[in-house]
Write a protein that holds these residues in place. Structure first.
Motif, short mmCIF file in Angstrom:
data_model
loop_
_atom_site.label_atom_id
_atom_site.label_comp_id
_atom_site.label_asym_id
_atom_site.label_seq_id
_atom_site.Cartn_x
_atom_site.Cartn_y
_atom_site.Cartn_z
N LEU A 28 54.99 24.09 20.74
CA LEU A 28 55.89 24.52 21.81
C LEU A 28 56.54 25.83 21.40
N THR A 29 56.13 26.93 22.04
CA THR A 29 56.53 28.27 21.63
C THR A 29 57.43 28.92 22.67
N GLU A 30 57.80 30.17 22.40
CA GLU A 30 58.63 30.91 23.35
C GLU A 30 57.92 31.17 24.67
N ALA A 31 56.60 31.00 24.68
CA ALA A 31 55.86 31.18 25.93
C ALA A 31 56.16 30.07 26.93
N GLY A 32 56.74 29.00 26.45
CA GLY A 32 57.17 27.93 27.34
C GLY A 32 56.06 27.00 27.77
N VAL A 33 56.31 26.38 28.92
CA VAL A 33 55.44 25.33 29.45
C VAL A 33 54.99 25.73 30.85
N VAL A 34 53.74 25.42 31.16
CA VAL A 34 53.18 25.75 32.47
C VAL A 34 52.56 24.49 33.07
N ALA A 35 52.74 24.33 34.37
CA ALA A 35 52.15 23.20 35.08
C ALA A 35 51.68 23.66 36.44
N ALA A 36 50.69 22.94 36.96
CA ALA A 36 50.27 23.11 38.35
C ALA A 36 50.53 21.79 39.05
N SER A 37 51.21 21.85 40.18
CA SER A 37 51.64 20.59 40.78
C SER A 37 52.00 20.77 42.24
N GLY A 38 51.68 19.73 43.02
CA GLY A 38 52.13 19.70 44.40
C GLY A 38 53.60 19.38 44.51
N GLY A 39 54.22 19.04 43.39
CA GLY A 39 55.65 18.78 43.40
C GLY A 39 56.12 17.87 42.29
N ASN A 40 55.72 16.59 42.29
CA ASN A 40 56.30 15.62 41.37
C ASN A 40 56.03 15.94 39.90
N ALA A 41 54.80 16.30 39.57
CA ALA A 41 54.49 16.63 38.17
C ALA A 41 55.28 17.86 37.74
N VAL A 86 57.90 18.13 34.60
CA VAL A 86 57.70 19.12 33.54
C VAL A 86 58.93 20.02 33.42
N ALA A 87 59.47 20.45 34.54
CA ALA A 87 60.66 21.30 34.51
C ALA A 87 61.82 20.57 33.84
N HIS A 88 61.99 19.31 34.17
CA HIS A 88 63.07 18.50 33.58
C HIS A 88 62.86 18.32 32.08
N ALA A 89 61.66 17.91 31.69
CA ALA A 89 61.39 17.66 30.27
C ALA A 89 61.47 18.94 29.45
N ALA A 90 60.96 20.04 30.00
CA ALA A 90 61.01 21.31 29.28
C ALA A 90 62.46 21.75 29.07
N ALA A 91 63.28 21.63 30.12
CA ALA A 91 64.68 22.02 30.00
C ALA A 91 65.40 21.20 28.93
N ARG A 92 65.07 19.91 28.84
CA ARG A 92 65.70 19.06 27.83
C ARG A 92 65.30 19.45 26.41
N GLN A 93 64.18 20.15 26.29
CA GLN A 93 63.73 20.63 24.98
C GLN A 93 64.03 22.11 24.77
N GLY A 94 64.78 22.70 25.69
CA GLY A 94 65.16 24.10 25.57
C GLY A 94 64.03 25.07 25.81
N ALA A 95 63.01 24.64 26.55
CA ALA A 95 61.84 25.50 26.80
C ALA A 95 61.84 25.96 28.26
N SER A 96 61.28 27.13 28.50
CA SER A 96 61.14 27.62 29.87
C SER A 96 59.94 26.92 30.52
N ALA A 97 59.95 26.88 31.85
CA ALA A 97 58.85 26.26 32.59
C ALA A 97 58.48 27.11 33.78
N ARG A 98 57.17 27.30 33.96
CA ARG A 98 56.63 27.95 35.16
C ARG A 98 55.74 26.93 35.85
N VAL A 99 56.01 26.73 37.13
CA VAL A 99 55.29 25.71 37.88
C VAL A 99 54.58 26.36 39.06
N TYR A 100 53.28 26.20 39.09
CA TYR A 100 52.45 26.73 40.17
C TYR A 100 52.21 25.62 41.19
N VAL A 101 52.52 25.89 42.44
CA VAL A 101 52.38 24.89 43.49
C VAL A 101 51.56 25.47 44.64
#
Length: 321
Positions: A77-90, A94-109
Motif C-alpha cells: 500500500l503506497t502513496e499511489a493509493g487504491v483504485v477500484a472500478a465499481s457501479g457503486g457499492n464496491a 474501498v473508499a471507506h476502507a482506504a480512508a481508515r488506512q490513511g490511503a487515497s482512493a480513486r473510484v471509476y464508475v
C-alpha cells in the motif's frame, strides 16, 4: 483455490474493522402468497441476514478491508493509493476502507451509476471518475490507472482477498444460526457467492439468485465457463457485471452451487414486501434473493432451514412509501 481456511484467515484479519450484522427470523408464510405445497411456508425457518447494515451499506466492506489490510501488511500500500472500478457499492467500501488506512482512493464508475452512490463516494473522500456506460468501461479505465501509477487495484468481485473477505459473512451466519440448510444470495459478479460457498462448504447448500435479465452464473454453469451476458433491468446498477468472475465459477462448480432466475417484477415486489412487512430498506439487487422465495423460483422442502442474505441498501427509498 478459495477455501474455508482463506475465509477464516480473513475473518481474523478484518474482525476489528467490520460490523457483525444481525439476523431476524421471518414467518415463512409471510413470504408467499398462499399455502400451496412447495411455497416458502414449507420451510421450518427463514432468516434474514441484515448485511445492509454493514459499513457503507453493503457486504462489500468485508472484502475491501481484507484486500487493503493484506496489502498493507505486505508493504504493497503506497502513496499511489487504491483504485477500484465499481457501479457503486464496491467503490463505497474501498473508499471507506482506504480512508481508515490513511490511503487515497480513486473510484471509476459507469456514467449510469446512481447519483446517490456517486455522491456518497465523494463524501467518503474518494476521487470519482465516471466513464462509459458499463462496468467493463470503468474497469478498463481503472486498470490503465493502476498500470500508470502503481496503485493497488481492488477488484469488485474477482480477487482472492476480496472473495475471502466477503465469505466472512457466511461463516458469521453459520455461527449465528447454529446451522442452516440453504443460503439464498443475489449474484452479480459473484464475489459474495464465492466467499459464502467456500466458507460454508460441507455445511449448507448455496443458491445463487439472479435477475433473468443478467444471468451471469446461470449462463456460466450451462456453458461450463464464464461468458458475457447482456445487462439490463431494475437491478443493473448493483448486479451489472457482464460475466461471472473466474473465482466464483470455480467455487460454484466445486461446491455444487445452483442458480435460479427471477423476473424484474418479482424483484420489485420482494423489495416492496420487505419494506411493507418488515420495514427493511434494500436495493433492487438485494431484493433478488428474497424474490426467489416470493416467486417460488426456489421452493424449500418441508422443514428446510433457509437463510436469505440482504446484502445492500444503497438505494433511493422514496418509492417505498
Amino acid at each position: 483455490m478459495l477455501t474455508a481456511a482463506d475465509v477464516a484467515a480473513a475473518r481474523e484479519r478484518i474482525r476489528d474493522h467490520i460490523r457483525t450484522t444481525p439476523l431476524v427470523q421471518a414467518d415463512p408464510a409471510s413470504l408467499t402468497g398462499d399455502s400451496a405445497e412447495g411455497g416458502a411456508d414449507a420451510a421450518s425457518s427463514v432468516w434474514f441476514k441484515l448485511e445492509q447494515l454493514q459499513h457503507t451499506g453493503s457486504f462489500k466492506a468485508r472484502g475491501a478491508f481484507n484486500r487493503i489490510l493484506t496489502a498493507a501488511a505486505a508493504g504493497q500500500l503506497t502513496e499511489a493509493g487504491v483504485v477500484a472500478a465499481s457501479g457503486g457499492n464496491a467503490g463505497l467500501a474501498v473508499a471507506h476502507a482506504a480512508a481508515r488506512q490513511g490511503a487515497s482512493a480513486r473510484v471509476y464508475v459507469p456514467e449510469t451509476a446512481p447519483a446517490v452512490k456517486q455522491a456518497k463516494l465523494a463524501e467518503l473522500g474518494a476521487t470519482v471518475v465516471a466513464t462509459g456506460t458499463k462496468y467493463t468501461d470503468a474497469y478498463d479505465a481503472a486498470a490503465a490507472d493502476v498500470a500508470e501509477t502503481g496503485a493497488l487495484l481492488c477488484h469488485a468481485y474477482d480477487q482472492p482477498e476480496i472473495c475471502a473477505g466477503q465469505g466472512t459473512l457466511g461463516a458469521e451466519l453459520l455461527d449465528q444460526t447454529g446451522g442452516v440448510d440453504t443460503i439464498l444470495v443475489a449474484v452479480g459478479g459473484g464475489g459474495l457467492l464465492a466467499g459464502i460457498a467456500a466458507a460454508t462448504e460441507g455445511h449448507a447448500r448455496v443458491v445463487g439468485v439472479e435477475p433473468a435479465t443478467i444471468p451471469t452464473l446461470h449462463t456460466a454453469l450451462a456453458a461450463g465457463a464464464p461468458v458475457d451476458v447482456d445487462v439490463s433491468g431494475v437491478a443493473a446498477d448493483s448486479l451489472g457485471a457482464t460475466r461471472i468472475g473466474e473465482i466464483a465459477h470455480s467455487v460454484a462448480t466445486r461446491t455444487g452451487v445452483s442458480s435460479v432466475l427471477v423476473d424484474d417484477a418479482d424483484i420489485v415486489a420482494a423489495r416492496a414486501l420487505l419494506w411493507r412487512k418488515f420495514r427493511l430498506v434494500v436495493e433492487h439487487g438485494t431484493a433478488a434473493a428474497p424474490a426467489a422465495l416470493l416467486s417460488r423460483a426456489y421452493r424449500p422442502a418441508d422443514g428446510e432451514r433457509v437463510a436469505v442474505v440482504l446484502c445492500g441498501a444503497n438505494t433511493d427509498p422514496s418509492d417505498l412509501a
